[in-house]
Design a protein around this motif. Structure first.
Motif, PDB file in Angstrom:
ATOM      1  N   ALA A  68       0.853  -1.198   0.000  1.00 47.19           N
ATOM      2  CA  ALA A  68       0.000   0.000   0.000  1.00 47.19           C
ATOM      3  C   ALA A  68       0.883   1.241   0.000  1.00 47.19           C
ATOM      4  O   ALA A  68       2.045   1.208   0.393  1.00 47.19           O
ATOM      5  CB  ALA A  68      -0.903  -0.013   1.230  1.00 47.19           C
ATOM      6  N   GLY A  69       0.312   2.343  -0.435  1.00 48.50           N
ATOM      7  CA  GLY A  69       1.053   3.589  -0.423  1.00 48.50           C
ATOM      8  C   GLY A  69       1.362   4.025   0.999  1.00 48.50           C
ATOM      9  O   GLY A  69       0.663   3.680   1.944  1.00 48.50           O
ATOM     10  N   GLY A  70       2.418   4.780   1.177  1.00 45.77           N
ATOM     11  CA  GLY A  70       2.806   5.218   2.513  1.00 45.77           C
ATOM     12  C   GLY A  70       3.281   6.650   2.508  1.00 45.77           C
ATOM     13  O   GLY A  70       3.237   7.342   1.483  1.00 45.77           O
ATOM     14  N   ALA A  71       3.742   7.090   3.659  1.00 46.77           N
ATOM     15  CA  ALA A  71       4.226   8.464   3.785  1.00 46.77           C
ATOM     16  C   ALA A  71       5.513   8.637   2.982  1.00 46.77           C
ATOM     17  O   ALA A  71       6.304   7.711   2.816  1.00 46.77           O
ATOM     18  CB  ALA A  71       4.475   8.776   5.259  1.00 46.77           C
ATOM     19  N   GLU A  72       5.720   9.856   2.480  1.00 43.41           N
ATOM     20  CA  GLU A  72       6.936  10.139   1.707  1.00 43.41           C
ATOM     21  C   GLU A  72       8.165  10.116   2.601  1.00 43.41           C
ATOM     22  O   GLU A  72       9.247   9.703   2.177  1.00 43.41           O
ATOM     23  CB  GLU A  72       6.807  11.503   1.030  1.00 43.41           C
ATOM     24  N   SER A  73       8.011  10.555   3.845  1.00 43.67           N
ATOM     25  CA  SER A  73       9.131  10.571   4.780  1.00 43.67           C
ATOM     26  C   SER A  73       8.802   9.712   5.998  1.00 43.67           C
ATOM     27  O   SER A  73       7.666   9.683   6.467  1.00 43.67           O
ATOM     28  CB  SER A  73       9.422  12.005   5.249  1.00 43.67           C
ATOM     29  N   HIS A  74       9.812   8.993   6.477  1.00 48.81           N
ATOM     30  CA  HIS A  74       9.632   8.149   7.657  1.00 48.81           C
ATOM     31  C   HIS A  74      10.332   8.742   8.881  1.00 48.81           C
ATOM     32  O   HIS A  74      10.522   8.041   9.879  1.00 48.81           O
ATOM     33  CB  HIS A  74      10.149   6.738   7.370  1.00 48.81           C
ATOM     34  N   ILE A  75      10.713   9.978   8.767  1.00 48.93           N
ATOM     35  CA  ILE A  75      11.281  10.666   9.928  1.00 48.93           C
ATOM     36  C   ILE A  75      10.205  10.746  11.015  1.00 48.93           C
ATOM     37  O   ILE A  75       9.060  11.104  10.739  1.00 48.93           O
ATOM     38  CB  ILE A  75      11.778  12.077   9.555  1.00 48.93           C
ATOM     39  N   GLY A  76      10.564  10.394  12.237  1.00 48.89           N
ATOM     40  CA  GLY A  76       9.602  10.398  13.324  1.00 48.89           C
ATOM     41  C   GLY A  76       8.902   9.075  13.529  1.00 48.89           C
ATOM     42  O   GLY A  76       8.090   8.930  14.460  1.00 48.89           O
ATOM     43  N   TYR A  77       9.199   8.095  12.656  1.00 42.47           N
ATOM     44  CA  TYR A  77       8.618   6.771  12.855  1.00 42.47           C
ATOM     45  C   TYR A  77       9.237   6.127  14.102  1.00 42.47           C
ATOM     46  O   TYR A  77      10.345   6.481  14.510  1.00 42.47           O
ATOM     47  CB  TYR A  77       8.869   5.894  11.633  1.00 42.47           C
ATOM     48  N   LYS A  78       8.507   5.187  14.693  1.00 44.18           N
ATOM     49  CA  LYS A  78       8.971   4.564  15.935  1.00 44.18           C
ATOM     50  C   LYS A  78      10.019   3.492  15.664  1.00 44.18           C
ATOM     51  O   LYS A  78       9.847   2.650  14.777  1.00 44.18           O
ATOM     52  CB  LYS A  78       7.792   3.940  16.681  1.00 44.18           C
ATOM     53  N   LYS A  79      11.083   3.520  16.465  1.00 42.23           N
ATOM     54  CA  LYS A  79      12.109   2.499  16.351  1.00 42.23           C
ATOM     55  C   LYS A  79      11.648   1.213  17.035  1.00 42.23           C
ATOM     56  O   LYS A  79      11.005   1.245  18.084  1.00 42.23           O
ATOM     57  CB  LYS A  79      13.408   2.970  16.993  1.00 42.23           C
ATOM     58  N   ILE A 102      13.319  -8.611  14.192  1.00 39.92           N
ATOM     59  CA  ILE A 102      14.223  -7.770  13.414  1.00 39.92           C
ATOM     60  C   ILE A 102      14.165  -6.326  13.929  1.00 39.92           C
ATOM     61  O   ILE A 102      13.177  -5.913  14.546  1.00 39.92           O
ATOM     62  CB  ILE A 102      13.876  -7.792  11.910  1.00 39.92           C
ATOM     63  N   ASP A 103      15.229  -5.579  13.661  1.00 43.49           N
ATOM     64  CA  ASP A 103      15.263  -4.152  13.993  1.00 43.49           C
ATOM     65  C   ASP A 103      14.662  -3.348  12.840  1.00 43.49           C
ATOM     66  O   ASP A 103      14.691  -3.774  11.681  1.00 43.49           O
ATOM     67  CB  ASP A 103      16.708  -3.680  14.212  1.00 43.49           C
ATOM     68  N   GLY A 104      14.139  -2.165  13.173  1.00 43.72           N
ATOM     69  CA  GLY A 104      13.632  -1.304  12.118  1.00 43.72           C
ATOM     70  C   GLY A 104      12.794  -0.182  12.684  1.00 43.72           C
ATOM     71  O   GLY A 104      12.935   0.199  13.852  1.00 43.72           O
ATOM     72  N   ILE A 105      11.928   0.372  11.844  1.00 48.09           N
ATOM     73  CA  ILE A 105      11.013   1.427  12.278  1.00 48.09           C
ATOM     74  C   ILE A 105       9.606   1.080  11.791  1.00 48.09           C
ATOM     75  O   ILE A 105       9.436   0.356  10.807  1.00 48.09           O
ATOM     76  CB  ILE A 105      11.415   2.810  11.722  1.00 48.09           C
ATOM     77  N   THR A 106       8.627   1.611  12.494  1.00 53.27           N
ATOM     78  CA  THR A 106       7.244   1.322  12.116  1.00 53.27           C
ATOM     79  C   THR A 106       6.373   2.551  12.326  1.00 53.27           C
ATOM     80  O   THR A 106       6.799   3.541  12.927  1.00 53.27           O
ATOM     81  CB  THR A 106       6.709   0.126  12.916  1.00 53.27           C
ATOM     82  N   SER A 107       5.161   2.465  11.846  1.00 55.69           N
ATOM     83  CA  SER A 107       4.226   3.592  11.885  1.00 55.69           C
ATOM     84  C   SER A 107       4.017   4.127  13.295  1.00 55.69           C
ATOM     85  O   SER A 107       3.975   3.355  14.255  1.00 55.69           O
ATOM     86  CB  SER A 107       2.875   3.147  11.316  1.00 55.69           C
ATOM     87  N   PRO A 108       3.868   5.428  13.447  1.00 55.59           N
ATOM     88  CA  PRO A 108       3.570   6.004  14.761  1.00 55.59           C
ATOM     89  C   PRO A 108       2.252   5.504  15.344  1.00 55.59           C
ATOM     90  O   PRO A 108       1.999   5.666  16.540  1.00 55.59           O
ATOM     91  CB  PRO A 108       3.499   7.514  14.472  1.00 55.59           C
ATOM     92  N   ASP A 109       1.397   4.910  14.519  1.00 59.56           N
ATOM     93  CA  ASP A 109       0.134   4.357  15.007  1.00 59.56           C
ATOM     94  C   ASP A 109       0.321   3.018  15.709  1.00 59.56           C
ATOM     95  O   ASP A 109      -0.637   2.457  16.240  1.00 59.56           O
ATOM     96  CB  ASP A 109      -0.859   4.187  13.854  1.00 59.56           C
ATOM     97  N   TYR A 110       1.549   2.482  15.673  1.00 59.57           N
ATOM     98  CA  TYR A 110       1.848   1.260  16.399  1.00 59.57           C
ATOM     99  C   TYR A 110       2.403   1.618  17.776  1.00 59.57           C
ATOM    100  O   TYR A 110       2.979   2.686  17.972  1.00 59.57           O
ATOM    101  CB  TYR A 110       2.878   0.409  15.649  1.00 59.57           C
TER     102      TYR A 110
END
Length: 428
Positions: A68-79, A102-110
């Protein structure tokens, strides 16, 4: 099978209604005493983007089959760090949570959590526990929002929930036991699913060969001159579709019952469809001016015909103006063409007539007319239809048996997990 597994020597009242009795050495604690929320944010947005799947858990977003489409920037996403608990707070009531590997970042809604440092908690145990129906019911009691799709399980409400906690050594035993058993069950399910896929492929090949080549392997063959058909018996012919099926243009009669076209059931009364599916569908105002009449033995081009939705009708009634009824001409045995229209190569031929399939638009009669059909002696149409019905019935029974076995495996898996994490059985 669970009945023969050992139980704990002594049990006590948990004091929690949904838990009932628990092993004597286990404790009941609110989640606020077990978890800390993690709210570290990405400064660059360049870390691995993660998503959450109910079946696969935390996965790389790039591994999703449908992106699915997502945000253009992932700055501020949760680690997210390996070993942390990730919860989709909008879908928590549906069990959309998992321990990340795994390590990464995810949506602030999580929401992201880790175990408190002074508590002997193994998060994988909690990962098994939190998706139990009883816990999901607790989630449902505490979500905030006015309608589905806008509800959220916030941290304060999550932390208010009571859970059962075994001693650390028993948590590890439960995790090891469930990891092993669920892997075995999942593998058994995969084998069954593969068998179902092979049976469906076998059925499709059977139909394709029968409707385009007949039942006599010794009959002389010739090139049909039609790409999707290939070789056919020498005494068969081909024809433009419009000579075999005319478009019915009659408006609905006042006495017509409203029908629904579906790939699962064909064209059946809408009330019957709703009863079979156990759900309501949008009903069109019975205005003859916007509905079309259909007679028994017609075919109907439905809105999803590019995916194999030219459906045979056994009833007289009316359908939506979005559908195109087809009138079979002489020497057409409908059951034979019912199978022909479901053959994969015919469906692919329909798809090749237009880009509408990619645009999500409905198939038109003009598209139908672009795909040539076969002229087969009626007596052979009858024999082919009977042959396919008999063979398909056997294959369908085998598919149903495998599906039932899969459901039993899933039920056993669910019961096994529930019994282990709530102390109904002792695994070590």
């Amino acid at each position: 099978m669970l009945a023969v597994m050992p139980r704990y020597e002594a049990y006590k009242d948990s004091g929690v209604e949904w838990l009932d009795k628990i092993p004597e050495t286990w404790r009941v604690l609110r989640l606020k005493y077990l978890l800390d929320e993690v709210n570290q944010r990405s400064r660059t947005g360049e870390e691995e983007l993660l998503s959450l799947s109910k079946i696969k858990g935390v996965i790389r977003k790039s591994d999703l089959e449908e992106r699915a489409g997502g945000a253009e920037s992932h700055i501020g996403y949760k680690k997210v760090a390996c070993g942390q608990l990730v919860i989709n707070k909008m879908q928590a009531v549906n069990g959309l949570l998992s321990i990340s590997k795994i390590d990464g970042i995810t949506s602030p809604d999580y929401s992201v959590y880790k175990e408190k440092g002074h508590v002997e908690l193994s998060l994988p145990y909690l990962g098994y526990l939190l998706v139990q129906p009883e816990i999901l019911s607790e989630f449902k009691k505490r979500v905030t929002g006015v309608m589905e799709g806008f509800i959220r399980l916030y941290t304060d409400d999550l932390f208010d929930i009571k859970v059962v906690l075994p001693p650390a050594s028993e948590q590890k035993s439960i995790i090891a036991f469930l990891d092993c058993k669920t892997t075995q069950i999942d593998q058994a399910i995969q084998v069954k699913e593969k068998q179902i896929t092979l049976l469906k492929e076998r059925k499709q090949i059977l139909i394709q060969n029968a409707v385009t080549r007949g039942l006599d392997p010794a009959v002389p063959m010739k090139d049909s001159g039609v790409d999707w058909i290939g070789e056919i018996p020498a005494h068969w012919l081909t024809s433009r579709s419009k000579w075999l099926f005319l478009q019915r243009r009659e408006k609905a009669k006042k006495s017509d019952e409203q029908l629904t076209a579906s790939q699962k059931y064909g064209v059946i009364p809408q009330q019957k469809f709703m009863a079979l599916e156990g759900r309501k569908v949008t009903q069109v105002d019975l205005n003859p001016e916007i509905l079309k009449h259909v007679s028994a033995n017609d075919f109907v081009i439905s809105m999803r015909s590019f995916q194999g939705g030219i459906e045979h009708c056994l009833y007289e009634g009316c359908v939506s103006s979005a559908y195109v009824p087809l009138i079979p001409q002489e020497n057409i045995h409908a059951p034979y063409f019912k199978y022909l229209f479901k053959s994969q190569r015919y469906i692919e031929a329909l798809q090749s007539t237009s880009n509408l399939v990619r645009d999500g638009q409905a198939l038109r009669y003009e598209n139908f007319c672009m795909v040539d059909l076969l002229i087969v002696p009626v007596e052979e149409q009858l024999k082919i239809a009977v042959y396919i019905e008999q063979k398909s019935t056997k294959i369908n029974k085998a598919i149903t048996l495998h599906q039932q076995q899969i459901e039993r495996l899933k039920e056993y898996k669910a019961t096994l997990i529930n019994s282990a994490v709530t102390g109904k059985i002792k695994v070590a």
